[in-house]
Design a protein around this motif. Sequence first.
Motif, PDB file in Angstrom:
ATOM      1  N   ARG A 219       0.684  -1.302   0.048  1.00 51.44           N
ATOM      2  CA  ARG A 219      -0.068   0.031   0.166  1.00 51.44           C
ATOM      3  C   ARG A 219       0.748   1.216   0.084  1.00 51.44           C
ATOM      4  NH1 ARG A 219      -5.032  -0.621   1.684  1.00 51.44           N
ATOM      5  NH2 ARG A 219      -5.271   1.412   2.822  1.00 51.44           N
ATOM      6  N   GLN A 220       2.126   1.120  -0.176  1.00 48.94           N
ATOM      7  CA  GLN A 220       3.039   2.307   0.280  1.00 48.94           C
ATOM      8  C   GLN A 220       3.059   2.850  -1.041  1.00 48.94           C
ATOM      9  OE1 GLN A 220       3.452   3.473   3.257  1.00 48.94           O
ATOM     10  NE2 GLN A 220       2.154   1.459   3.681  1.00 48.94           N
ATOM     11  N   ARG A 221       3.284   4.445  -1.279  1.00 54.53           N
ATOM     12  CA  ARG A 221       3.573   5.015  -2.275  1.00 54.53           C
ATOM     13  C   ARG A 221       4.767   5.610  -2.205  1.00 54.53           C
ATOM     14  NH1 ARG A 221      -1.454   8.862  -3.558  1.00 54.53           N
ATOM     15  NH2 ARG A 221       0.016   9.767  -5.028  1.00 54.53           N
ATOM     16  N   ASP A 222       5.119   5.921  -0.795  1.00 53.43           N
ATOM     17  CA  ASP A 222       6.740   6.526  -0.697  1.00 53.43           C
ATOM     18  C   ASP A 222       7.408   5.526  -0.658  1.00 53.43           C
ATOM     19  OD1 ASP A 222       8.868   7.274   1.109  1.00 53.43           O
ATOM     20  OD2 ASP A 222       7.709   8.907   1.790  1.00 53.43           O
TER      21      ASP A 222
ATOM     22  N   ASP B 270       7.284   9.717  -4.381  1.00 50.90           N
ATOM     23  CA  ASP B 270       6.243   9.103  -4.573  1.00 50.90           C
ATOM     24  C   ASP B 270       6.518   8.151  -5.732  1.00 50.90           C
ATOM     25  OD1 ASP B 270       3.351   8.716  -5.252  1.00 50.90           O
ATOM     26  OD2 ASP B 270       3.015  10.412  -4.458  1.00 50.90           O
ATOM     27  N   VAL B 271       6.097   6.965  -5.622  1.00 46.98           N
ATOM     28  CA  VAL B 271       6.127   6.102  -6.789  1.00 46.98           C
ATOM     29  C   VAL B 271       5.462   6.324  -7.946  1.00 46.98           C
ATOM     30  CG1 VAL B 271       6.138   3.559  -7.390  1.00 46.98           C
ATOM     31  CG2 VAL B 271       7.271   4.165  -5.193  1.00 46.98           C
ATOM     32  N   THR B 272       4.156   6.704  -7.602  1.00 46.75           N
ATOM     33  CA  THR B 272       3.259   7.007  -8.754  1.00 46.75           C
ATOM     34  C   THR B 272       3.584   8.421  -9.406  1.00 46.75           C
ATOM     35  OG1 THR B 272       1.802   8.520  -7.288  1.00 46.75           O
ATOM     36  CG2 THR B 272       1.439   6.048  -7.274  1.00 46.75           C
ATOM     37  N   GLU B 273       4.612   9.219  -8.968  1.00 44.81           N
ATOM     38  CA  GLU B 273       4.805  10.323  -9.958  1.00 44.81           C
ATOM     39  C   GLU B 273       5.869   9.969 -10.660  1.00 44.81           C
ATOM     40  OE1 GLU B 273       5.693  13.391  -7.214  1.00 44.81           O
ATOM     41  OE2 GLU B 273       3.762  13.713  -6.326  1.00 44.81           O
TER      42      GLU B 273
ATOM     43  N   MET C 282       7.518  -1.801  -7.701  1.00 41.27           N
ATOM     44  CA  MET C 282       7.892  -0.742  -7.517  1.00 41.27           C
ATOM     45  C   MET C 282       9.213  -0.205  -8.371  1.00 41.27           C
ATOM     46  SD  MET C 282      10.677   0.371  -4.259  1.00 41.27           S
ATOM     47  CE  MET C 282      12.009  -0.628  -5.109  1.00 41.27           C
TER      48      MET C 282
ATOM     49  N   ASN D  90       7.259   0.450 -11.729  1.00 38.76           N
ATOM     50  CA  ASN D  90       6.585   2.054 -11.701  1.00 38.76           C
ATOM     51  C   ASN D  90       7.548   3.067 -11.867  1.00 38.76           C
ATOM     52  OD1 ASN D  90       4.140   0.815 -11.471  1.00 38.76           O
ATOM     53  ND2 ASN D  90       4.061   1.072  -9.461  1.00 38.76           N
TER      54      ASN D  90
END
Length: 493
Positions: free
Chosen positions: A288-291, A351-354, A420, A423
Amino acid sequence: MTVSFLLLLPLLAALALLFIKGNAAKNAALFFSVAELALGAYFVTQYTPDASLQFVTDFAWIPKLGIYFTAGIDGINIIPVILTVLLVPFIITSTFKHDYKNASAFYALIMFMQFGLLMVFTALDGFMFYIGWEVALIPIYFICGMWGGENRIKVTLKFFIYTFAGSLFMLLAIIYLYLQTPDRTFDIFKFYELKLNAEQQSWIFGAFLLAFAIKMPIFPLHTWQPDTYTEAPSAGSMLLSGIMLKMGVYGAIRWMIPIAPVGFYEWQNNPLWLAIAGIVYASIIAFRQRDGKRLIAYSSIAHVGLIAAGLLAWNIQGLQGAMIQMLNHGIEVVGLFFIWDIISRQLKTRDVTELGGLSKVAPKFAIAFLIIVLASVALPLTNGFIGEFLLLNGVYRYNMWMGIVAGLTIILGAVYMLRMYKNVMQGETNALTATFTDITLSEKIVLGIICALIIAIGVYPQPVLHLSEAAVTHLMNTVNGKISEALLHKLGK
């Protein structure tokens, strides 16, 4: 030459660094840490891989209280000693792209922490071990509190309270053992010889377990760790995850189990299940981690949970797995935190999503990142494989179902770590990631050596395993003999 030289150098370096200002402080710190690495290499080359103590230093510290400065190296502590002298130069080099306010104090604290860590790993006197335990805590508290993120004060205070409270229980256990010795001594070997009953050993085991479980950490005593790793400066995260949490693993092997073998035997299942529960829990939370830094923190809980489970299974496979995986995990996790330090320093985000597409603009960085990730997921021919294979083998031999559940760490770890990587590194670049530049010379050196160690230990782990083999076998036989003796005595009644 005795181990006192290994302890004295980082202590003197810490004092000297306080008087060196500006950028010269980081260069001096690197020089001192490399000198310590060279000294450590000398001890390793002169070490005879048997069950004996070597390079022992022993002199009176406070003789009226039975306190002696007694330290040495054997097959139980040589691997954490290697880990400590090996990683500190990498950690210092990783800071060269940062400008720290009051740099002399920052680097002095790192060297002082190395002194405390080595004191913990080599101490053969209970009082000296406790002093080293607290000495290692003080510098990391200031490193995190002074150079950490926005929430550093609250997070660091929580970390300090957790670890200090746990160590107080350990201190009570050490004082109790001291009072039980006929000649009032803190000598670890006198502690081993004590004839404590099952109830006494259970209390001693519990007190030590609380201190060591917080430090590793084992579920549910882990809550300080993700926040501290995230808020700490990158060097602090590396020191904590790469070396400091190994204090708990080492303490269990050297102090807790040999001193209270019957207490360990009676309560063995409980901490073992908690360690396994932590593996699954941390792995699920990591999804659940984005960091990116926080993801690595939860990954570390899962990996160290497996180390704890392996040593608590208490067989040759599990204990040898714990020994080599202390080294392997330290190398991998320092590499991972360094990777995220490079990303966050250049792009100002974790932030992995960025992110995305970094492999297109930084191919050398992408290769190093992939090798470290593959080691983390225990791919064969990387160092992570042999350690986790031995650990899972040890847990499976103790209990098949425990082994199966513990094995989830490899499956779940592969999913969240590879996701990870995908992404961050794959896909198309965006406006942010297009500005990323490939690694510099100092970064190539650190990542290159880490990748080389990952592959070298993965391909040929025998030299590392051989260092601890004789001592591990001797310790296993000694503890099992005490347990068998206690059980026969109980049956005789």
